[in-house]
Design a protein around this motif. Structure first.
Motif, PDB file in Angstrom:
ATOM      1  N   ARG A 167       0.838  -1.201   0.000  1.00  0.00           N
ATOM      2  CA  ARG A 167       0.000   0.000   0.000  1.00  0.00           C
ATOM      3  C   ARG A 167       0.862   1.235   0.000  1.00  0.00           C
ATOM      4  N   THR A 168       0.255   2.334  -0.417  1.00  0.00           N
ATOM      5  CA  THR A 168       0.828   3.650  -0.196  1.00  0.00           C
ATOM      6  C   THR A 168      -0.261   4.504   0.461  1.00  0.00           C
ATOM      7  N   LYS A 169       0.003   5.779   0.631  1.00  0.00           N
ATOM      8  CA  LYS A 169      -0.943   6.656   1.318  1.00  0.00           C
ATOM      9  C   LYS A 169      -1.532   7.681   0.368  1.00  0.00           C
ATOM     10  N   GLY A 170      -2.834   7.922   0.516  1.00  0.00           N
ATOM     11  CA  GLY A 170      -3.449   9.118  -0.019  1.00  0.00           C
ATOM     12  C   GLY A 170      -3.542  10.110   1.126  1.00  0.00           C
ATOM     13  N   ILE A 171      -4.601  10.909   1.148  1.00  0.00           N
ATOM     14  CA  ILE A 171      -4.847  11.779   2.296  1.00  0.00           C
ATOM     15  C   ILE A 171      -5.588  10.945   3.339  1.00  0.00           C
ATOM     16  N   PHE A 172      -4.861  10.456   4.302  1.00  0.00           N
ATOM     17  CA  PHE A 172      -5.300   9.522   5.346  1.00  0.00           C
ATOM     18  C   PHE A 172      -5.681   8.142   4.787  1.00  0.00           C
ATOM     19  N   TRP A 173      -6.275   8.066   3.624  1.00  0.00           N
ATOM     20  CA  TRP A 173      -6.687   6.778   3.065  1.00  0.00           C
ATOM     21  C   TRP A 173      -5.472   5.910   2.726  1.00  0.00           C
ATOM     22  N   ASN A 174      -5.631   4.594   2.891  1.00  0.00           N
ATOM     23  CA  ASN A 174      -4.644   3.632   2.405  1.00  0.00           C
ATOM     24  C   ASN A 174      -5.004   3.244   0.979  1.00  0.00           C
ATOM     25  N   LEU A 175      -4.032   3.306   0.077  1.00  0.00           N
ATOM     26  CA  LEU A 175      -4.225   2.911  -1.311  1.00  0.00           C
ATOM     27  C   LEU A 175      -3.497   1.592  -1.509  1.00  0.00           C
ATOM     28  N   TYR A 176      -4.262   0.493  -1.572  1.00  0.00           N
ATOM     29  CA  TYR A 176      -3.661  -0.835  -1.601  1.00  0.00           C
ATOM     30  C   TYR A 176      -3.294  -1.254  -3.022  1.00  0.00           C
ATOM     31  N   THR A 177      -2.261  -2.069  -3.121  1.00  0.00           N
ATOM     32  CA  THR A 177      -1.786  -2.494  -4.444  1.00  0.00           C
ATOM     33  C   THR A 177      -2.744  -3.459  -5.123  1.00  0.00           C
ATOM     34  N   ASP A 178      -3.723  -4.017  -4.396  1.00  0.00           N
ATOM     35  CA  ASP A 178      -4.715  -4.900  -5.027  1.00  0.00           C
ATOM     36  C   ASP A 178      -5.890  -4.126  -5.607  1.00  0.00           C
TER      37      ASP A 178
END
Length: 396
Positions: free
Chosen positions: A334-345
């Protein structure tokens, strides 16, 4: 005419095949979740799957109150832990739309008191750093755990409450308003200030998950809006989405529908609220949270009711990439958006953990998943993995 009849028959057969396949998938998901429930030994839980139009699957197991045998349902409310931080994300985007600040704004340009990392006094902390957990602000648990405010009832198991207290959840802070806590913790003149409240890395240099930094981001909105963060989110998020039975305080919700938080199957904890309430204190149900999740799915598809397309894009844009990630952030999953987690799946989401609470929200352009239970469980993969496996299919 024969051709039309053949086409109609084909469509009917196709429809029945689709319904039969979906029924098989639902039965399989039900079985896997039932097995997870049995093996994990939690009091109760609920799951919801949504698509752009609404809820397409909802099911609950076990009890919100084991002793009274009150079932856990999609209308059961509880704290959702750090899933609450995603509401800070949406609120930040709305604040930017209102012209309050930008993500690059120095927090000391807004705050009525100064917040400076004593190890790097000349390097400013920005709002973006708060929202990506790179601000260098640390949660000092010896202080932070005291910020929980417990409400003891006849249902509270005293042994479980004693265990909480032994682990530092003692309460006892003299002033428990959000503003005063943040000032006392972060400003050098504060009563609970300590240089160890800051990391020995430059702001922006290291990833370090911080509840207090998250609450500070919410407080910046309070200052600019002139109303509490609770009222700001009611005005711009909760009420526009018709989440009328959700709120940040126990007084905001129907306590008859509030799940008892559990330490284990037999030991219920007291109800509680948080001094730094924006970081983990939203109380809601899976049914109401689904309205928020549907809004997030539609936002990804360019149909947000509460944010502009540019705000949505900014909120869900990766803040970091593998070659530009800060120290201590593993971007393999994962990486980060604004607080949100952006997962590689392909899913976007957040998890939540607190005493007697474990929650997840996950979604992509096609479907969404909500998981809520009234006991902390470290590993939720037995629930989340099958939900991810079947969500896209069921949501079609």
């Amino acid at each position: 005419m024969k051709k039309i009849i053949l086409i109609l028959n084909f469509l009917i057969i196709l429809c029945f095949k689709t319904l039969f396949a979906q029924r098989e998938e639902i039965d399989s998901l039900n079985y896997k979740l039932t097995q997870a429930f049995i093996n994990t030994k939690i009091p109760g839980f609920t799951v919801v799957i949504t698509n752009r139009k609404g809820i397409v699957y909802e099911k609950s197991w076990g009890f919100a109150d084991n002793y009274k045998r009150i079932s856990y349902t999609t209308e059961t409310v509880e704290n959702i832990g750090s899933v609450s931080k995603t509401f800070i994300a949406v609120a930040l985007m709305k604040a930017i739309e209102l012209g309050y600040f930008t993500l690059e704004t120095n927090i000391n340009d807004i705050l009525p008191f100064k917040v400076i990392n004593p190890n790097f006094p000349n390097i400013p902390i920005t709002i973006k750093q708060l929202s990506t957990h790179t601000s260098s602000i640390i949660d000092n648990d010896s202080v932070y755990h005291k910020s929980y405010k417990f409400t003891i009832t006849d249902s509270t198991n005293q042994k479980a409450y004693s265990i909480l207290r032994e682990n530092g959840y003692t309460g006892g802070l003299r002033d428990t308003s959000l503003e005063t806590f943040l000032q006392n913790y972060l400003n050098i003149k504060g009563e609970i200030y300590n240089s160890r409240n800051f990391y020995k890395s430059k702001p922006g240099e290291r990833y370090n998950y911080s509840n207090i930094a998250s609450a500070l981001a919410a407080y910046l909105i309070e200052i600019k809006a002139g109303i509490s963060f609770a009222n700001f989110t009611k005005k711009y998020i909760l009420h526009p989405l018709k989440m009328y039975n959700s709120g940040w305080y126990l007084s905001d919700v129907n306590m008859k529908k509030h799940a008892l938080p559990y330490l284990d199957l037999d030991s219920s904890l007291p109800f509680y609220s948080l001094t730094t309430y924006p970081d983990g204190g939203l109380i809601t149900s899976a049914q109401e949270l689904s309205k928020y999740e549907i809004e997030m799915i539609n936002s990804l598809n360019g149909n947000s009711k509460i944010l502009s397309d540019s705000s949505v894009k900014l909120m869900f844009s990766p803040a970091f990439y593998p070659n530009t990630s800060p120290e201590n952030l593993n971007t393999s999953t994962r990486t980060k958006g604004i607080f949100w987690n952006l997962y590689t799946d392909g899913f976007i989401g957040h998890d939540g953990d607190d005493p007697g609470v474990s929650t997840n929200i996950l979604f992509n352009k096609n479907c969404g998943i909500i998981f809520m239970t009234n006991m902390y469980i470290e590993d939720r993969s037995k629930f989340i993995t099958p939900l991810k496996e079947y969500a896209n299919k069921i949501a079609q």
